[in-house]
Design an enzyme around this catalytic site. Structure first.
Site, PDB file in Angstrom:
ATOM      1  CE  LYS A   1      45.993  34.409  42.766  1.00 21.75           C
ATOM      2  NZ  LYS A   1      46.494  35.100  41.549  1.00 21.75           N
TER       3      LYS A   1
ATOM      4  CG  ASP B   1      42.100  40.063  36.430  1.00 26.38           C
ATOM      5  OD1 ASP B   1      41.943  38.981  37.033  1.00 26.38           O
ATOM      6  OD2 ASP B   1      42.622  40.138  35.298  1.00 26.38           O
TER       7      ASP B   1
ATOM      8  CE  LYS C   1      42.034  36.429  35.160  1.00 27.92           C
ATOM      9  NZ  LYS C   1      43.303  37.134  34.929  1.00 27.92           N
TER      10      LYS C   1
ATOM     11  NE  ARG D   1      48.195  42.557  43.390  1.00 29.40           N
ATOM     12  CZ  ARG D   1      48.839  43.168  42.392  1.00 29.40           C
ATOM     13  NH1 ARG D   1      49.301  44.400  42.554  1.00 29.40           N
ATOM     14  NH2 ARG D   1      49.032  42.551  41.249  1.00 29.40           N
TER      15      ARG D   1
END
Length: 457
Positions: free
Chosen positions: A224, A306, A236, A310
């Site tokens: 990632k 957020d 965030k 994945r």
């Protein structure tokens, strides 16, 4: 070694014997300074001219469950400048642990000095004859590469810079690198990588490094590479953004591992895939509730912007899977749930391959590289259901977040012979022996040992 200062490792069991062997003045000095061989305790014994004649280092009560050789990593930060050697290392440890004690010196002596003078000059170590110098150097170099990449702030480590680092690594080992960038991601069917990174002025891209002979076993690493994560439209809070330079920790660790593999010239066909993006906020940012196409063809409903890591991993893993690699490893700073469950020092890993899990557990223990196997619990898979798409990329209810993230990724792996997912933290929140505070290499020493065991000559 006549010009270097001896370091004597002392356990609680050998304390009396070691003190009795010292000259009377040194015995008195050690007792005056309350040297009791406590774990990590250091005593500098002076000579008559005031210089350091020898060093005592406490290992505590050593038994089968204690006496971690990586504890030695505190020494380079505590000793004065000079040259030292392990006087009785071969007596205290078997060769494998003596090698770890030497590696600890170089891991513990790491300093990130790109922007600020690191301070005092570090002491040097004379290499014990029993250890494999080349292997220790490649392990230290790969680990410290991962640390460097994580520690560099996002203004100097965006997708462009991560590409440049990968290109430099590829060039130094004779590897090839293909880069798919910007709108070309849509043309080559990587829609989720594009969606996550399109709101940034720094174009998203997929880095694809290939090294080794085609006929060798295929080992594919997917990392990632979210170079900074604002959270996207599910923004965030500022406190949660402070460490988001480390959100490319998966990429940093697979590059560190790739460096080890290529330096050791392991007989594998290595492929490294890094989706390098910045999850930013702009008018073209992807939204909660959007449905994205994926490289595999599955439609994915966005439950929260957020949880972008994945998404980019899934496109890259789907590409990797088409080659049916012998071993696919993905690494990501993926979920806060993993930290809640296991804390920052103990990364969970997931795999349906019980033999692979057993090998990883065994090698993690022997390499003093803490890991914990977590279950791919099929009962939670239904929590990823969507009424309008093939799958939602986050679970409903908020439970078992690390497990459901792994279950989501598993949907993109069909043909790989073995697959394992690591949900790492990539950061040491406080200094420990062999682990200075800051970016951290996690799991890659174990994975290097695994790949060498399985495929090395």
């Amino acid at each position: 070694m006549t010009s270097s200062t001896p370091i004597h490792f002392v356990t609680s069991q050998t304390l009396d014997e070691k003190l009795e062997a010292l000259p009377p003045m040194a015995q008195s000095w050690a007792k005056t300074h309350d040297f009791a061989a406590r774990k990590g305790q250091i005593c500098l014994l002076p000579s008559s001219d005031g210089s350091i004649e020898q060093v005592l280092f406490g290992l505590g009560v050593v038994n089968e469950k204690d006496g971690n050789p990586l504890d030695v990593g505190v020494l380079p930060t505590k000793l004065p400048v000079g040259t030292y050697h392990y006087a009785n290392g071969a007596e205290v440890w078997k060769v494998e642990d003596l090698s770890l004690a030497v590696l600890a010196w170089y891991l513990g002596g790491y300093r990130f000095d790109r922007y600020k003078d690191a301070g005092k000059e570090m002491p040097e170590l004379d290499w014990p004859e029993q250890v494999n110098r080349d292997e220790i150097q490649l392990l230290a170099k790969g680990s410290n590469l991962a640390r460097d990449l994580i520690n560099i702030p996002a203004n100097d480590m965006g997708p462009d810079e991560l590409e440049a680092i990968t290109k430099g690594l590829a060039d130094s080992h004779g590897a090839g690198l293909t880069v798919t960038k910007g709108d070309a991601l849509l043309e080559r069917n990587f829609p989720m990588i594009h969606a996550v990174g399109r709101a940034s002025t720094r174009k998203p891209r997929l880095l694809d490094l290939v090294w080794g002979e085609e006929g060798n076993p295929k080992v594919t690493l997917v990392g990632k590479g979210v170079c900074f994560d604002t959270g996207g439209l599910d923004l965030k809070p500022s406190s949660a953004m402070l460490l988001m330079k480390k959100d490319m920790g998966g990429a940093a660790n697979v590059l560190g591992l790739a460096s080890m593999i290529m330096s050791a010239k392991l007989p594998v066909r290595l492929r490294v895939l890094i989706p390098a993006v910045e999850n930013s906020v702009a008018g073209n940012a992807f939204r909660p509730g959007d449905v994205l196409q994926s490289h595999k063809g599955l439609t994915v409903e966005i439950g929260n912007t957020d949880a972008e890591g994945r998404l980019v991993l899934a496109d890259a893993m789907s590409l990797a899977d088409t080659e049916a690699p012998d071993l696919m490893i993905d690494m990501a700073t993926l979920t806060g749930a993993a930290r809640v469950a296991l804390g920052p020092d103990l990364p969970p890993f997931y795999s349906d391959d019980d033999e692979l899990v057993g090998e990883i557990n065994e090698l993690a223990k022997s390499n003093r590289d803490p890991l914990w196997n977590m279950p791919l619990w099929d009962g939670y898979d239904q929590n990823l259901s969507s009424e309008i798409a093939d799958v939602n990329h986050i679970s409903t209810g908020g439970f078992a977040g690390s497990i459901t993230a792994a279950l989501f990724l598993r949907r993109f792996v069909d043909q790989a012979k073995s697959w394992v997912h690591f949900d790492i933290y990539g950061w040491a929140p406080k200094a420990q022996p062999s682990r200075p505070k800051g970016g951290e290499a996690q799991s890659i020493r174990t994975l290097f040992a695994l790949i060498r065991k399985r495929y090395g000559s």
